[in-house]
Every structure is written in structure tokens, then in C-alpha cells.
Design an enzyme around this catalytic site. Structure first.
Site, PDB file in Angstrom:
ATOM      1  N   LYS A   1       8.061  29.386-115.798  1.00  0.00           N
ATOM      2  CA  LYS A   1       7.679  28.469-114.687  1.00  0.00           C
ATOM      3  C   LYS A   1       6.517  29.506-113.895  1.00  0.00           C
ATOM      4  O   LYS A   1       6.934  30.497-112.977  1.00  0.00           O
ATOM      5  CB  LYS A   1       8.937  28.330-113.704  1.00  0.00           C
ATOM      6  CG  LYS A   1       8.772  27.006-112.966  1.00  0.00           C
ATOM      7  CD  LYS A   1       7.690  27.004-111.925  1.00  0.00           C
ATOM      8  CE  LYS A   1       7.770  27.971-110.882  1.00  0.00           C
ATOM      9  NZ  LYS A   1       6.880  27.898-109.708  1.00  0.00           N
TER      10      LYS A   1
ATOM     11  N   GLU B   1      11.384  41.902-109.522  1.00  0.00           N
ATOM     12  CA  GLU B   1      10.262  42.546-109.234  1.00  0.00           C
ATOM     13  C   GLU B   1       9.884  42.023-108.108  1.00  0.00           C
ATOM     14  O   GLU B   1       9.092  40.953-108.006  1.00  0.00           O
ATOM     15  CB  GLU B   1       9.160  42.707-110.214  1.00  0.00           C
ATOM     16  CG  GLU B   1       8.206  43.831-110.162  1.00  0.00           C
ATOM     17  CD  GLU B   1       6.837  43.281-109.074  1.00  0.00           C
ATOM     18  OE1 GLU B   1       7.020  43.803-107.903  1.00  0.00           O
ATOM     19  OE2 GLU B   1       6.033  42.830-109.611  1.00  0.00           O
TER      20      GLU B   1
ATOM     21  N   CYS C   1       1.628  43.301-104.827  1.00  0.00           N
ATOM     22  CA  CYS C   1       2.669  44.195-104.484  1.00  0.00           C
ATOM     23  C   CYS C   1       2.602  45.489-104.447  1.00  0.00           C
ATOM     24  O   CYS C   1       3.332  46.315-103.614  1.00  0.00           O
ATOM     25  CB  CYS C   1       3.986  43.791-105.058  1.00  0.00           C
ATOM     26  SG  CYS C   1       3.997  43.894-106.825  1.00  0.00           S
TER      27      CYS C   1
END
Length: 484
Positions: free
Chosen positions: A181, A257, A291
Site C-alpha cells: 500500500k 521504521e 527521516c
């Protein structure tokens, strides 16, 4: 992508059971080009019935794929690697179009994404069990690793190719089937990867891809299905917490994560030129929308002015422009919400006394542009000290002692990555050990590597991706007690 597939790449249906379909809702999601705010293409909008159909397909294919010899799975993954390299330039352009990142960054992402197929093609034939004798001597301890089962993979918009292959490759190498997804902001790349998987010989139903404007609805439907045994998510910590609560209902094995708040430490004995070079990679890769992006620049007082001046020169020299323009160094952010968040954090810092040395104001449209920005004198009570900026903004904080630097670096709920520059090897190893992070870049601005375990501590996540650790995230140990 080949040229005759170009139109298909900009308009995609759901990919379920090896077939393309429009979904039960017969609706489309528009994909916006962040460089000019035009409609780039459309993808099908899945409902929960489509999500369950994707799980059906993955479950139906699971037995045969798990029984496929590891070498056969390995050769298919190797073929995926080769096809990604064949289509690298077209994939890079597609990423740049839907994500906004500079084309040079997109090319780097494609090369990185392809490497996961090659790495796990090699790891898939190297999963070893264990054999030992029980301390009592009464039996043998035999441990084998088996695929965990149907896996739901949820990926973000900032690295639409790499985040997909970093999950798909180990899942397939382990013998798992999956439902991917992708983020609705950047779904076209995921569907392009699906076409490559099919061409490489991945059997129908082994990888399914669905997009939806009602993400919670379709994800919840899958996590409520007892046939789903694995969840792998990359995204914000807030969403990760919600997914973990949902996964707990079916006791689904979860890898997370999540967010980061990376400190970038520069000690007075560091090579300042190399530190600035590393800072530009750590901060400006993907325009700061990562990130792993350096979020807080902690610089020892003696070299703070020199480092800051050189960083301002480097940031000011970057060319801001449309992602696909080959001359662009810094493309737009992904959408208007991203611009709003970055502007809010910068305005908050300015209101608390921070000085803008370059940038500092959103660009004029069309397109979601924010210029490379350096802030000096940012107080620790500014929001950006504790929140991810996720944009091209570098705030400078000053420290005096090693102990103060470590305290400032660790003063966050996150612990994904930290960067550290020093000429003293002893200090480098000592501080690296003291930093509360799953990864440390010592005199480097980049750590990501398919052969290394990627992941964080504290609120930055659970589990690891890449390395041998990545394939074990999709496997379970079975212990057999026997005697002979």
C-alpha cells in the site's frame, strides 16, 4: 519503462492477483506534480473489498511461493534488479515528476532501490538454521526458518521506489507473499515496480499493489484479517503507534521504521570542509524530506562561525527548480501541507529569536517550493529542536563540551540516526557509543546501504531493514526437538 508504456505509467489500476483492475468503487485518485501543481496522472481508488481481494490473492499464492526453491526465488529477484537498471532513467524521471525531488536525487534512489533486489537475491539462498545438542543430552535442537506468511507493506511518499523494494525484496526472498500500500501522493512508482516484478517472473498474487484515498479503512480491513501475519510500515511515529495498536488485535508481527530527529555533531577538531560536505548530503538529500535528514546541527563554539559561514555558502549556491530539470539541486516539497509545516517551524524559531542567514520564506507558486535555509541562534525551546523539519532547513545550535553535545543530541524521543564529525578516533567511537541512535554516521553524511541494518531505537521504530536482519523480519524460527 519503455516509451510505449509511458501513458500506462501515469494512469494505473489496482494490481491484484497479477491483473489490473479499477476496483469496486470505480473512483480515481489524482496524482499531483509538486513542481507545477498540475495533474500528473490517476490511479484507482481501492475500498476495503479490494483490500480483502488483495489479501485473498496473496493467501492463495502463499503456499506455492513458500515451496518455490530459494534459488528460483533468487533468480527472479536478480532479474528484477536487472530490469530496474534497464529502466533506470525512466523510473528516475517518474519519481521526480510525482515526488518533486531533483532528478539527480531520483537517479540515486533508483540505483539504491535496485540494490535491494540484488542484495536479497543473494541473501535468499543463505538462510541457515541451527543444530545443537540439548544441555541434558536427551535430544537434538534443530531450528529452521520459515516464511512468516502474508505481509502488508505500507510505504511513504519520500522514497517511492526504495521504500517499496526495501520491503518487497526481503519478503519475496523469505518466501512471503504481500500486499503493498504505497502513499497516495506518489503511487505511480509503485505500480511501475509492479510491472517490473511481473516481467521478471514473479507469479500472480505474490505481490499485490493497492492505493486508496481512505487509507485507514483499507489498512484496518487487512489487519483485521487473520490470514495477515506481518506488517511492515515506514512513516511517522504517530501513525506507527496507531498501527501497532491495531496489529495487536491479531498479534501481527510488526516492523516499524518511524520518525527521526537526527543530530549532526561537529567538534572543534573536525575537518570543517568535510563536515560541510557531509552536512549537505545529510541535510539536502531529497531536499530534506527524509527521516534520516540532519535535523539539528550541534557545533562546538570554537568552529561554529566557520562552519556556519561555509554551510550558508553551500546552501545558497543550490539551484531551486522543478524536479525533472537536470540543473535543479533542490526541488519542491511534496505538497502544500509540507510547505505549511516547514514554514510554521521556521516562523516559530524566528519568533523565538533565531536569525535567518539564507532562505526563510516559502517560494511563490505554482509549485511547492521552500528555499534552502540556514538559521542561527535557534533556542532549544523552538519547535524544530524536538520536531522533524522534513524540509531544506538547517538550524545551528552551539555547544561547549563533549558531555553537553551528547546531552543535547539525546534530548529527543527519537533515535534513528546521528551524524558525528571529529578527527579524534577515540572521541568518535566514545561519542558514537553514547549517542542514543540505531545508526551513527562517523565522519560521513550517508549511512544507507542494503548490506547494513537500517532502523532506530526509542520512538524511531522496531526491527531492522537491509542486511541479513531484513530477511529474518519476514521469517519465523521453528524449533524441532528430536533424537537420533
Amino acid at each position: 519503462m519503455k516509451s510505449n508504456q509511458a501513458n500506462a505509467e501515469l494512469h494505473a489500476g489496482l494490481f491484484i492477483g497479477g491483473k489490473w483492475c479499477d476496483g469496486t468503487r470505480q473512483r480515481k485518485i489524482e496524482v499531483i506534480n509538486p513542481s507545477d501543481e498540475s495533474v500528473l496522472g490517476t490511479v484507482a481508488d481501492a475500498g476495503k473489498e479490494d483490500a480483502i481481494a488483495a489479501v485473498d490473492a496473496a493467501y492463495s499464492a502463499a503456499g506455492a511461493w513458500a515451496a518455490t526453491p530459494p534459488r528460483v526465488r533468487s533468480e527472479i529477484l536478480r532479474k528484477c534488479f536487472e530490469l530496474m537498471l534497464r529502466d533506470a532513467e525512466d523510473l528516475a524521471r517518474l519519481i521526480s515528476l510525482e515526488n518533486g525531488k531533483a532528478l539527480k536525487d531520483a537517479r540515486g534512489e533508483v540505483a539504491y532501490a535496485a540494490e535491494f533486489f540484488r542484495w536479497f537475491a543473494e541473501e535468499g539462498v543463505r538462510v541457515r538454521g541451527d543444530l545443537g545438542t540439548a544441555p541434558s543430552g536427551n535430544n537434538q535442537i534443530l531450528v529452521q526458518y520459515e516464511p512468516i506468511g502474508v505481509s502488508v507493506l505500507i510505504t511513504p511518499w519520500n522514497f517511492p521506489a526504495a521504500m517499496a523494494t526495501r520491503k518487497i525484496a526481503p519478503a519475496l526472498a523469505a518466501g512471503c507473499t504481500c500486499v503493498l500500500k504505497p502513499a497516495t501522493a506518489t503511487p505511480l512508482t509503485a505500480y511501475a515496480v509492479a510491472r517490473i516484478l511481473a516481467e521478471a517472473g514473479v507469479p500472480d498474487g505474490v505481490v499485490n499493489v493497492i492505493t486508496s484515498s481512505t487509507t485507514s479503512e483499507v489498512v484496518n480491513a487487512m489487519l483485521e484479517d487473520s490470514r495477515v501475519r506481518k506488517l511492515s510500515f515506514t512513516g511517522s511515529t504517530a501513525v506507527g503507534r496507531t498501527l501497532l495498536r491495531k496489529a495487536a488485535d491479531q498479534v501481527i508481527h510488526s516492523s516499524m521504521e518511524l520518525g527521526g530527529n537526527a543530530p549532526f555533531l561537529v567538534f572543534e577538531d573536525a575537518d570543517i570542509d568535510k563536515a560541510v560536505e557531509g552536512a549537505m548530503i545529510a541535510k539536502m538529500r531529497n531536499g530534506g524530506e527524509a527521516c534520516t535528514a540532519a535535523n539539528r546541527f550541534l557545533v562546538q563554539r570554537k568552529v561554529a562561525d566557520a562552519f556556519t559561514a561555509r554551510l550558508v555558502d553551500a546552501m545558497s549556491a543550490l539551484k531551486v527548480g522543478a524536479g525533472p530539470d537536470p540543473d535543479t539541486d533542490c526541488g519542491p516539497l511534496v505538497d502544500s501541507a509540507a510547505i505549511g509545516k516547514v514554514a510554521e517551524l521556521v516562523d516559530d524559531a524566528k519568533a523565538r529569536g533565531a536569525r535567518v542567514l539564507c532562505g526563510g520564506e516559502p517560494g511563490e507558486g505554482p509549485g511547492y517550493y521552500y528555499p534552502p535555509t540556514v538559521l542561527q541562534g535557534v533556542p532549544q525551546d523552538a519547535k524544530m529542536f524536538s520536531e522533524e523539519i522534513f524540509g531544506p532547513v538547517a538550524p545551528i545550535y552551539v555547544f561547549d563540551t563533549e558531555e553537553e553535545a551528547i546531552q543535547m543530541a539525546n534530548d529527543t524521543e527519537y533515535g534513528l540516526i546521528a551524524y558525528l564529525y571529529t578527527a579524534d578516533v577515540g572521541r568518535g567511537m566514545r561519542v558514537s557509543k553514547a549517542l542514543e541512535a540505531g545508526m551513527v554516521a562517523l565522519n560521513r553524511g550517508l549511512v544507507s546501504d542494503p548490506a547494513a541494518p537500517f532502523g532506530g531505537v526509542k520512538q524511531s521504530g522496531l526491527g531492522r531493514e537491509g542486511a541479513h536482519h531484513g530477511i529474518l523480519e519476514f521469517m519465523e524460527a521453528k524449533y524441532i526437538a528430536t533424537a537420533w
